[in-house]
Design an enzyme around this catalytic site. Structure first.
Site, short mmCIF file in Angstrom:
data_model
loop_
_atom_site.label_atom_id
_atom_site.label_comp_id
_atom_site.label_asym_id
_atom_site.label_seq_id
_atom_site.Cartn_x
_atom_site.Cartn_y
_atom_site.Cartn_z
N CYS A 81 40.65 30.51 45.17
CA CYS A 81 39.23 30.89 45.06
C CYS A 81 38.50 30.67 46.40
O CYS A 81 38.39 29.54 46.87
CB CYS A 81 38.60 30.06 43.95
SG CYS A 81 36.80 30.15 43.87
N CYS A 84 35.42 28.39 46.19
CA CYS A 84 35.89 27.01 45.97
C CYS A 84 36.31 26.39 47.30
O CYS A 84 36.00 25.23 47.59
CB CYS A 84 37.06 26.98 44.99
SG CYS A 84 36.70 27.65 43.36
#
Length: 161
Positions: A81, A84
């Site tokens: 991600c 993230c």
């Protein structure tokens, strides 16, 4: 609709679960500080499994009672991600900066699917801000470093803006 339902269920669970207790609050503050400094993750992010979550945060049996000895931030993330990855250095900085005041935890949604499902972490990053006492709050998506620090200071530590 599914998103709204899951979010509502998570918030209802957190808000109706009762009083937050600190079962590790036995002993002196000095003793807690000393033991925390001996922990090799002191001032660092700790990755949580479900077993570690049950030990450090709350039992996952359907009730919510925060059992940590200081507030925490829980980041539900995935290694693939982009957003993230963007906030991870910020979280590392805050784990060090506020090491005497809070813990920073990460839960890999691909490795801990049951925890991710329990918290509705289908949109990541999902940050859960858990004050020592009071209701946890959550934020989906990446935050700027300044916004993340403001959320930690106000929602987790209870400090002024």
């Amino acid at each position: 609709m599914k998103h709204i339902l899951r979010t509502a269920m998570l918030l209802a669970l957190m808000l109706t679960a009762g009083t937050y207790t600190n079962v590790y609050a036995k002993g002196s503050a000095k003793a807690k500080t000393v033991s925390a400094k001996k922990d090799s993750s002191y001032g660092k992010i700790r990755h949580l499994t479900k077993a570690e979550f049950n030990k450090r945060i709350s039992n996952t049996d359907g009730t919510w009672n925060y059992i940590g000895d200081k507030p925490c931030v829980i980041d539900f993330f995935a290694t693939w991600c982009g957003p993230c990855k963007m906030i991870t250095p910020y979280l590392e900085d805050f784990a060090e900066k506020y090491k005497d005041q809070l813990y920073v935890y990460k839960v890999d949604v691909d490795q801990e699917k049951e925890l991710a499902q329990m918290f509705g972490a289908y949109s990541i990053p999902l940050l859960i801000f858990v004050p020592q006492y009071g209701s946890p709050t959550s934020q989906r998506g990446a935050l700027s470093k300044d916004d993340l620090e403001q959320a930690i200071r106000t929602q987790v530590l209870g400090l002024p803006k």
